[in-house]
Each structure stands twice: as C-alpha cells, then as structure tokens.
Design a protein around this motif. Sequence first.
Motif, PDB file in Angstrom:
ATOM      1  N   ARG A 232      -4.747   4.330  -2.622  1.00 15.24           N
ATOM      2  CA  ARG A 232      -3.431   4.710  -2.110  1.00 15.24           C
ATOM      3  C   ARG A 232      -2.308   3.889  -2.737  1.00 15.24           C
ATOM      4  O   ARG A 232      -1.125   4.080  -2.415  1.00 15.24           O
ATOM      5  CB  ARG A 232      -3.405   4.524  -0.592  1.00 15.24           C
ATOM      6  CG  ARG A 232      -4.162   5.596   0.156  1.00 15.24           C
ATOM      7  CD  ARG A 232      -3.393   6.887   0.169  1.00 15.24           C
ATOM      8  NE  ARG A 232      -4.273   8.036   0.276  1.00 15.24           N
ATOM      9  CZ  ARG A 232      -3.899   9.274   0.069  1.00 15.24           C
ATOM     10  NH1 ARG A 232      -2.650   9.534  -0.247  1.00 15.24           N
ATOM     11  NH2 ARG A 232      -4.750  10.268   0.163  1.00 15.24           N
ATOM     12  N   GLY A 233      -2.653   2.946  -3.602  1.00 12.66           N
ATOM     13  CA  GLY A 233      -1.627   2.102  -4.214  1.00 12.66           C
ATOM     14  C   GLY A 233      -1.035   1.087  -3.273  1.00 12.66           C
ATOM     15  O   GLY A 233       0.066   0.582  -3.501  1.00 12.66           O
ATOM     16  N   LEU A 234      -1.765   0.747  -2.199  1.00 13.88           N
ATOM     17  CA  LEU A 234      -1.277  -0.226  -1.225  1.00 13.88           C
ATOM     18  C   LEU A 234      -1.828  -1.601  -1.542  1.00 13.88           C
ATOM     19  O   LEU A 234      -2.961  -1.742  -2.011  1.00 13.88           O
ATOM     20  CB  LEU A 234      -1.697   0.201   0.196  1.00 13.88           C
ATOM     21  CG  LEU A 234      -1.164   1.555   0.653  1.00 13.88           C
ATOM     22  CD1 LEU A 234      -1.775   1.950   1.983  1.00 13.88           C
ATOM     23  CD2 LEU A 234       0.352   1.531   0.760  1.00 13.88           C
ATOM     24  N   ARG A 235      -1.055  -2.618  -1.263  1.00 12.47           N
ATOM     25  CA  ARG A 235      -1.462  -3.975  -1.616  1.00 12.47           C
ATOM     26  C   ARG A 235      -1.750  -4.803  -0.379  1.00 12.47           C
ATOM     27  O   ARG A 235      -1.121  -4.640   0.666  1.00 12.47           O
ATOM     28  CB  ARG A 235      -0.378  -4.663  -2.457  1.00 12.47           C
ATOM     29  CG  ARG A 235       0.973  -4.770  -1.774  1.00 12.47           C
ATOM     30  CD  ARG A 235       2.038  -5.227  -2.736  1.00 12.47           C
ATOM     31  NE  ARG A 235       3.347  -5.298  -2.093  1.00 12.47           N
ATOM     32  CZ  ARG A 235       4.077  -6.399  -2.028  1.00 12.47           C
ATOM     33  NH1 ARG A 235       3.644  -7.516  -2.563  1.00 12.47           N
ATOM     34  NH2 ARG A 235       5.244  -6.391  -1.436  1.00 12.47           N
ATOM     35  N   THR A 236      -2.720  -5.703  -0.506  1.00  8.83           N
ATOM     36  CA  THR A 236      -3.036  -6.639   0.565  1.00  8.83           C
ATOM     37  C   THR A 236      -2.466  -8.003   0.205  1.00  8.83           C
ATOM     38  O   THR A 236      -2.488  -8.403  -0.957  1.00  8.83           O
ATOM     39  CB  THR A 236      -4.559  -6.759   0.760  1.00  8.83           C
ATOM     40  OG1 THR A 236      -5.160  -7.185  -0.464  1.00  8.83           O
ATOM     41  CG2 THR A 236      -5.158  -5.415   1.154  1.00  8.83           C
ATOM     42  N   ASP A 237      -1.938  -8.690   1.215  1.00  6.64           N
ATOM     43  CA  ASP A 237      -1.443 -10.042   0.938  1.00  6.64           C
ATOM     44  C   ASP A 237      -2.472 -11.099   1.327  1.00  6.64           C
ATOM     45  O   ASP A 237      -2.613 -12.113   0.654  1.00  6.64           O
ATOM     46  CB  ASP A 237      -0.100 -10.292   1.625  1.00  6.64           C
ATOM     47  CG  ASP A 237      -0.206 -10.377   3.138  1.00  6.64           C
ATOM     48  OD1 ASP A 237      -1.164  -9.810   3.709  1.00  6.64           O
ATOM     49  OD2 ASP A 237       0.679 -10.992   3.763  1.00  6.64           O
ATOM     50  N   LEU A 238      -3.216 -10.863   2.417  1.00 10.44           N
ATOM     51  CA  LEU A 238      -4.189 -11.845   2.883  1.00 10.44           C
ATOM     52  C   LEU A 238      -5.407 -11.144   3.451  1.00 10.44           C
ATOM     53  O   LEU A 238      -5.324 -10.020   3.952  1.00 10.44           O
ATOM     54  CB  LEU A 238      -3.591 -12.732   3.985  1.00 10.44           C
ATOM     55  CG  LEU A 238      -2.453 -13.687   3.641  1.00 10.44           C
ATOM     56  CD1 LEU A 238      -1.950 -14.361   4.915  1.00 10.44           C
ATOM     57  CD2 LEU A 238      -2.905 -14.731   2.643  1.00 10.44           C
ATOM     58  N   LEU A 239      -6.530 -11.835   3.375  1.00  9.37           N
ATOM     59  CA  LEU A 239      -7.723 -11.454   4.117  1.00  9.37           C
ATOM     60  C   LEU A 239      -7.931 -12.524   5.178  1.00  9.37           C
ATOM     61  O   LEU A 239      -8.177 -13.694   4.852  1.00  9.37           O
ATOM     62  CB  LEU A 239      -8.939 -11.373   3.188  1.00  9.37           C
ATOM     63  CG  LEU A 239     -10.304 -11.188   3.854  1.00  9.37           C
ATOM     64  CD1 LEU A 239     -10.321  -9.979   4.776  1.00  9.37           C
ATOM     65  CD2 LEU A 239     -11.397 -11.074   2.803  1.00  9.37           C
TER      66      LEU A 239
END
Length: 390
Positions: A232-239
Amino acid sequence: MRTILITGPGGSGRTTVAAATALAAARQGTRTLLLGTDRDDTLGAALGVRTGPAPTPVEPGLTAWRPDAAQGFRDGLAALQDRASSALDLLGAARLDPEELTPLPGADELALLRALRDAALAEEHDLLVVDLPPAPRALALLAAPEELRRCLRRLLPPERQAARALRPVLGRLAGVPMPAEALYEAAARWDLELAAAEAVVADRNTVVRLVAEPGPAGDDAVRATVLGLALRGLRTDLLVANRVLPEDVPADSWLTGPLAQQRKTLEEWRDTHDVRALPHLGHDPRGADDLAALGAPGVHAGAAPVEWPVTDRLAEDGVLVWRIPLPGAVREDLDLVRRGDELVVAAGPFRRIVPLPSALRRCTVAGAALREGTLAVRFAPDPALWPQAR
C-alpha cells in the motif's frame, strides 16, 4: 497534523500502546487527539477515563474520542431517506425509524474513515493517534478509500458526467433509462469524503506503528503486516515489542522458554526494524500512572517515505525499471498482471491495482524479478507509442 496509526495482531496490546503513546506525546507538549475504534470502551479502561462519541479531555494536551458507529449509521440512513423522499412516497414505501436500525457490517470502518477526515479538517490538534483494529482488518480499512474511489471512477467516470445536462435527451434517443442526477451527486459526495480520508492515510506525515509480542506468533504477524503495508506504500516508524519479560528470570522458572523465544525474536527484529521494547508490568495497565510506566515513545522522527522509483536503463539495457519495495515477499506468492494503464500486483494474500507512471504507459512489460525484498518490473518502450529519436 501528524498521524500515528497503531495496529498489530489481536491481543498484542494495541489499545494500551495507543493510549500510552498519546499520553507520552501530550506530556511532551504536543496537542494530541486519541481516536478509538472499539465499540467496547477498552480505550477508556486503559486511560482510566470513560470515552465516547463526545471528545473527552483526559489531561492537559490530550483528548480521547470514540465515534459512535451505530449513531452515524442511523443518521446516514435518515439523511438518505430524506433525499429520496419523493421516490419513496411515489412507491408508497414506509420509512424506517432510525431507532429500529442496527449497524450493518462495515459501519465501524466507515465511521473511523469519517472520523479521520473530520479530525484532519478540524486542525485543532498537532498529533492524531489512532487505535486501529487488528492488523488484517486494519489493512483492509486503510485500503478502502483508494479501492472505493477506484470503483466509483469506473462506474461513473468524471469525464462522462458532462453528459448529465443531456440526460433527458439521451434517454429518449437511446430508449433506455439514464442515471439520475441524484446518483451523480451522491457519487461526487462520496468521492470527496473518500478522498479526504485517503489524503490522511497517504500523507507524508502519517506513519504506521506496529505492536506485537516478541515470539513466533508475533513474528509471523509482523512479517505479514509489513508486506501488506508495503504494497500500500505505507511506512512504519517503529515496531513496539510489547509485554517484554524481565531478563532476571530464575534458571529453573517456566519462563526461561518464553524468554529464550523473546530474545531470539527481538534480535531478529532489531536487524530490520527500529524496535522499542515496553516492559511487562505484571498486570494489565490501567490509568495514567501505569501508562507512563511503560515508557512508550511519543512522536518519533524516523521512517523515510516509501518510494516506488522508476530507473532509466534505456541506454544500457533498453528498458525502464519500476522498483516496488515488498519486504518479506516470496517469489512463489507474487503475481503481476498488466491491464491497460494499470498494474495488478498480488503478494501473498494482498492485492493492489496501481496506475502506471506516465512513462511506463507507453511501454510493454518485459519481465520482473524479486531480489532482497524489492520487486523490479522491467518495461520496454512500445515502438508504436514511444517517440522516435531523429
């Protein structure tokens, strides 16, 4: 306004982490709105304050809001009956009493999309923290605005709406009924609402923060979710590794096995993600003191935007290459189909239809390869469409 969308596998403590994240951001001086999605007040249980359809002040700088999907559904249907009153009267149909209605499946998701739009348009806060549903439902929810808008454009293309003024004439000439004016108006209204929600999800200041317990099940869920988000082209900043056990466990304790699994998973996660570990408090966190004790990060500056670049290799290999990051994808589970000016990409259980960049629309697909988590699709210029060099 910045937006942090928080999701993860069911039972991972997403709501608690969302509440702790919003609290940490507010105490850092950021005007924060915490948006809940559960019909049960699990958000209020974590905060120690009842939440509901009216925005509730929790403490200075922090407001919690849990939209009422049932009321939104009833209000929407009542408005629809009002707009269609002449047709209903003509048919002799009895109107439905809003109080007798129960929400249909999907009402919660639509209520959340409207809440995202309303929160962004209000501009009363600097940060929006959203407690999303569990990961599979969250991925479907985040995909909904784009997919629904695409369906609307296919069913009622904007470029054809210019014929609305000629609808009566065309109907007589063609001898078939033409779409009513209200249909076009409804489609335009839905498109605007979906576009506003899509803009929040796709905004460069929006990130997804994953929550999972470190272990085999959590690792499997994280891998699947990261792939779905990447498509979806979405980004994660943290896990966020939640409920991390203490290291000082006696050697003869039954916790030594789970602790070993936890160490192994955390080591693997840190190789590929920015990980923040939150401790297991020994009880379910309740109230601001417990949430503060977790030490959840507030606003985080990490996560570069997700890009799908087109590389020009015409001089070397005679192709253009479209690179699509798909971390965790397996070659056997990938499928590509070119359809007109769109590319249908399927990765495992996830599927997305994306418009081709303008340069690639004048090309034919010449092959594809998956290497190190990136799908490279090669496009060769179509001689019939590509400008010829003199």
